[in-house]
Design a protein around this motif. Structure first.
Motif, PDB file in Angstrom:
ATOM      1  N   HIS A 158       0.800  -1.221   0.000  1.00  0.00           N
ATOM      2  CA  HIS A 158       0.000   0.000   0.000  1.00  0.00           C
ATOM      3  C   HIS A 158       0.837   1.277   0.000  1.00  0.00           C
ATOM      4  O   HIS A 158       0.295   2.358  -0.199  1.00  0.00           O
ATOM      5  CB  HIS A 158      -0.950  -0.014   1.195  1.00  0.00           C
ATOM      6  N   VAL A 159       2.134   1.154   0.224  1.00  0.00           N
ATOM      7  CA  VAL A 159       3.015   2.320   0.089  1.00  0.00           C
ATOM      8  C   VAL A 159       3.438   2.490  -1.372  1.00  0.00           C
ATOM      9  O   VAL A 159       3.401   3.592  -1.931  1.00  0.00           O
ATOM     10  CB  VAL A 159       4.264   2.162   0.986  1.00  0.00           C
ATOM     11  N   ILE A 160       3.832   1.392  -2.001  1.00  0.00           N
ATOM     12  CA  ILE A 160       4.457   1.455  -3.322  1.00  0.00           C
ATOM     13  C   ILE A 160       3.420   1.425  -4.445  1.00  0.00           C
ATOM     14  O   ILE A 160       3.644   1.968  -5.524  1.00  0.00           O
ATOM     15  CB  ILE A 160       5.466   0.299  -3.457  1.00  0.00           C
ATOM     16  N   PHE A 161       2.269   0.806  -4.172  1.00  0.00           N
ATOM     17  CA  PHE A 161       1.223   0.701  -5.192  1.00  0.00           C
ATOM     18  C   PHE A 161      -0.030   1.435  -4.720  1.00  0.00           C
ATOM     19  O   PHE A 161      -0.423   1.330  -3.559  1.00  0.00           O
ATOM     20  CB  PHE A 161       0.884  -0.764  -5.484  1.00  0.00           C
ATOM     21  N   ALA A 162      -0.659   2.140  -5.629  1.00  0.00           N
ATOM     22  CA  ALA A 162      -1.878   2.871  -5.301  1.00  0.00           C
ATOM     23  C   ALA A 162      -3.097   1.972  -5.294  1.00  0.00           C
ATOM     24  O   ALA A 162      -4.142   2.337  -4.738  1.00  0.00           O
ATOM     25  CB  ALA A 162      -2.089   4.023  -6.289  1.00  0.00           C
ATOM     26  N   GLU A 163      -3.004   0.783  -5.907  1.00  0.00           N
ATOM     27  CA  GLU A 163      -4.165  -0.084  -6.042  1.00  0.00           C
ATOM     28  C   GLU A 163      -3.741  -1.542  -5.921  1.00  0.00           C
ATOM     29  O   GLU A 163      -2.701  -1.948  -6.434  1.00  0.00           O
ATOM     30  CB  GLU A 163      -4.832   0.151  -7.407  1.00  0.00           C
ATOM     31  N   THR A 164      -4.552  -2.339  -5.218  1.00  0.00           N
ATOM     32  CA  THR A 164      -4.368  -3.788  -5.137  1.00  0.00           C
ATOM     33  C   THR A 164      -5.694  -4.463  -5.455  1.00  0.00           C
ATOM     34  O   THR A 164      -6.755  -3.841  -5.406  1.00  0.00           O
ATOM     35  CB  THR A 164      -3.895  -4.231  -3.734  1.00  0.00           C
ATOM     36  N   ARG A 165      -5.625  -5.749  -5.781  1.00  0.00           N
ATOM     37  CA  ARG A 165      -6.857  -6.507  -6.008  1.00  0.00           C
ATOM     38  C   ARG A 165      -6.714  -7.873  -5.337  1.00  0.00           C
ATOM     39  O   ARG A 165      -5.615  -8.424  -5.235  1.00  0.00           O
ATOM     40  CB  ARG A 165      -7.130  -6.666  -7.503  1.00  0.00           C
ATOM     41  N   PRO A 166      -7.836  -8.449  -4.884  1.00  0.00           N
ATOM     42  CA  PRO A 166      -7.760  -9.743  -4.198  1.00  0.00           C
ATOM     43  C   PRO A 166      -7.553 -10.892  -5.173  1.00  0.00           C
ATOM     44  O   PRO A 166      -8.088 -10.892  -6.283  1.00  0.00           O
ATOM     45  CB  PRO A 166      -9.129  -9.845  -3.506  1.00  0.00           C
ATOM     46  N   PHE A 167      -6.752 -11.860  -4.733  1.00  0.00           N
ATOM     47  CA  PHE A 167      -6.556 -13.106  -5.476  1.00  0.00           C
ATOM     48  C   PHE A 167      -7.097 -14.233  -4.614  1.00  0.00           C
ATOM     49  O   PHE A 167      -6.753 -14.354  -3.433  1.00  0.00           O
ATOM     50  CB  PHE A 167      -5.082 -13.340  -5.780  1.00  0.00           C
ATOM     51  N   THR A 168      -7.945 -15.087  -5.192  1.00  0.00           N
ATOM     52  CA  THR A 168      -8.565 -16.173  -4.437  1.00  0.00           C
ATOM     53  C   THR A 168      -8.407 -17.482  -5.197  1.00  0.00           C
ATOM     54  O   THR A 168      -8.655 -17.536  -6.411  1.00  0.00           O
ATOM     55  CB  THR A 168     -10.062 -15.900  -4.208  1.00  0.00           C
ATOM     56  N   ALA A 169      -8.005 -18.532  -4.486  1.00  0.00           N
ATOM     57  CA  ALA A 169      -7.914 -19.875  -5.057  1.00  0.00           C
ATOM     58  C   ALA A 169      -8.147 -20.867  -3.927  1.00  0.00           C
ATOM     59  O   ALA A 169      -7.234 -21.174  -3.156  1.00  0.00           O
ATOM     60  CB  ALA A 169      -6.561 -20.102  -5.715  1.00  0.00           C
ATOM     61  N   GLY A 170      -9.383 -21.370  -3.804  1.00  0.00           N
ATOM     62  CA  GLY A 170      -9.723 -22.257  -2.698  1.00  0.00           C
ATOM     63  C   GLY A 170      -9.606 -21.512  -1.380  1.00  0.00           C
ATOM     64  O   GLY A 170     -10.129 -20.402  -1.234  1.00  0.00           O
ATOM     65  N   PRO A 171      -8.885 -22.074  -0.401  1.00  0.00           N
ATOM     66  CA  PRO A 171      -8.751 -21.386   0.892  1.00  0.00           C
ATOM     67  C   PRO A 171      -7.739 -20.245   0.874  1.00  0.00           C
ATOM     68  O   PRO A 171      -7.636 -19.486   1.841  1.00  0.00           O
ATOM     69  CB  PRO A 171      -8.269 -22.503   1.824  1.00  0.00           C
TER      70      PRO A 171
END
Length: 469
Positions: free
Chosen positions: A403-416
């Motif tokens: 969150h310091v270096i990137f202005a945006e993140t997105r969730p990655f989901t694969a099973g648990p």
């Protein structure tokens, strides 16, 4: 009668006893505790080192073994170990009143400073000078958290078993979203069983001090009994008094505004946090940051970093950043109150429910823990929890970096498995450069924490002035 000589300790002259120390009254102890509070910068390690220097080396109020035993107990407790250590030593010397004075004074400078900075942030946070300052502080905080991972890791990860516990904790919290309290509970059980079985892998590492044992005599030596002994009547009285001090305001808030109001949410969340957040300030902040940002939406990831930057640059325990979180939560949902009044009340409520339980744990538990010095099972639990905390703090460092270096993140989901991944196009090159410079300053050039924070804040202002942030 004790003789004393003046010796230089850092930039100042201090008086050091060289004979049997004289008894100390509570009134005489107050200015010493106030001095410790004023010098308590630099996170738990720095604060504990200050207390060791003043209480063990200079004043000789408490022996090395008693100091380390108290520290081990406080590290096992939920909440800020440095503040609880001050409370414990104050209690050893002058009973409940001494613990209240020592622990209260330790918190007071941070409470006042963070409240003032929260007002400035709320009123002027988008003004160029303030925005640039916090842009720079974020980079410095990232380097400081990485330093904490390495510093605690060197002390705690004594062998493959402890490294494995740290790695398992990181995987559990970062990739599997396992609750932090469950991680600590599992590590504690493993360490307790290992310590009870006498396995050498579960012996605790040392804690920061002067690097070698300090010889006596001391006012409280290894055999001195505490003023208040373990007894059912004392335990019940402390539970009732401090339980009421902690929970009556929470009940009053719930009855007055209802469970869905922001004040009720703040009171309940931080009360729960006070019971389950083991492992020191950085581990606590990992839990608070994720809950306050992702679950409640009280503030943004960058604002959490701003708050930690405030806490790093003011005296007192780092967990005082929770006051900033409570302030912003209430400031943005003030109801019928003015935003600043709501924010102030939210911040003070957060501080109350964060620190009142700390006194409860000490005043109830300390008389019993004094009986358990050298207990192998407790030592094993402490060792395993500390190892797991290394993994949790690494999670905090990775979370901050994203969150310091990137202005945006997105969730990655694969099973648990579920975790955030950065959006490459949102990379902020100046934030990356400033963070790299902060890491270089801390790890290679060995510049101190305050100097790194000041330098990054100045660089952030320059970048903001040039329109590069």
């Amino acid at each position: 009668m004790a003789e004393a000589v003046s010796v230089r300790s850092g930039p100042e002259l201090v008086e050091v006893s060289i004979g049997s120390p004289l008894p100390v009254t509570l009134a005489q102890a107050v200015p010493v505790w106030a001095r410790i509070a004023a010098l308590s910068f630099g996170g738990p390690a720095g604060q504990i080192a200050v207390m060791h220097r003043v209480l063990v080396e200079e004043r000789r109020w408490i022996s090395e073994n008693r100091f380390l035993h108290a520290l081990n107990f406080c590290t096992l407790l939920p909440g800020p170990e440095a503040q609880q250590l001050a409370t414990y030593v104050g209690w050893l010397m002058h009973g409940t009143r001494g613990g209240l004075v020592a622990g209260g004074l330790f918190v007071l400078p941070g409470v006042l400073a963070i409240m003032a900075l929260s007002w400035v942030y709320a009123l002027y946070g988008n003004v160029g000078l303030v925005a640039g300052l916090f842009f720079g502080l974020k980079a410095a905080v990232l380097a400081i958290v990485l330093q904490a991972v390495i510093r605690i890791g060197k002390r705690a990860l004594k062998g493959p078993v402890m490294v494995g516990l740290a790695g398992a904790a990181f995987v559990a919290i970062f990739f599997l979203d396992v609750p932090f309290p469950l991680i600590v509970l599992a590590a504690g059980v493993i360490g307790y069983l290992g310590g009870r079985a006498g396995l050498p892998q579960f012996k605790a590492g040392g804690h920061g001090g002067s690097g070698k044992a300090v010889e006596g005599p001391f006012l409280l030596d290894d055999h001195e009994l505490p003023r208040e002994r373990a007894a059912a009547e004392h335990t019940l009285r402390m539970l009732l008094v401090w339980g009421a001090i902690w929970l009556v305001p929470v009940a009053a808030v719930l009855l007055t505004v209802g469970p869905d109001d922001v004040f009720a949410q703040v009171a309940v969340f931080f009360s729960k946090m006070a019971m389950v957040t083991f492992g020191g300030a950085y581990a606590v902040l990992s839990y608070v940051a994720q809950q306050a940002v992702e679950h409640y939406g009280w503030l943004k990831p960058g604002e959490m970093l701003d708050g930690l930057g405030m806490a790093e640059t003011t005296p007192g325990p780092l967990i005082i950043v929770t006051q900033f979180v409570g302030f912003l939560a209430a400031y943005r949902s003030p109801g019928s109150l003015s935003p600043l009044l709501a924010g102030t009340l939210g911040g003070l409520l957060t501080t109350w429910v964060t620190f009142a339980p700390c006194f409860l744990w000490i005043f109830v538990g300390a008389p019993y823990v004094e009986r358990l010095r050298g207990n192998r099972a407790l030592t094993g639990a402490l060792s395993a929890i500390t190892a797991a905390v290394v993994g949790v703090i690494l999670n905090l460092a990775v979370w901050f970096a994203l969150h310091v270096i990137f202005a945006e993140t997105r969730p990655f989901t694969a099973g648990p498995v579920r975790f955030d991944v950065p959006v490459p196009s949102s990379l902020n090159p100046w934030a990356l450069a400033l963070a790299a410079a902060a890491v270089l300053a801390v790890f290679r050039i060995k510049i101190g924490m305050i100097q790194t924070l000041n330098g990054c804040a100045a660089a952030g202002n320059i970048l903001h002035f040039l329109g590069l942030t």
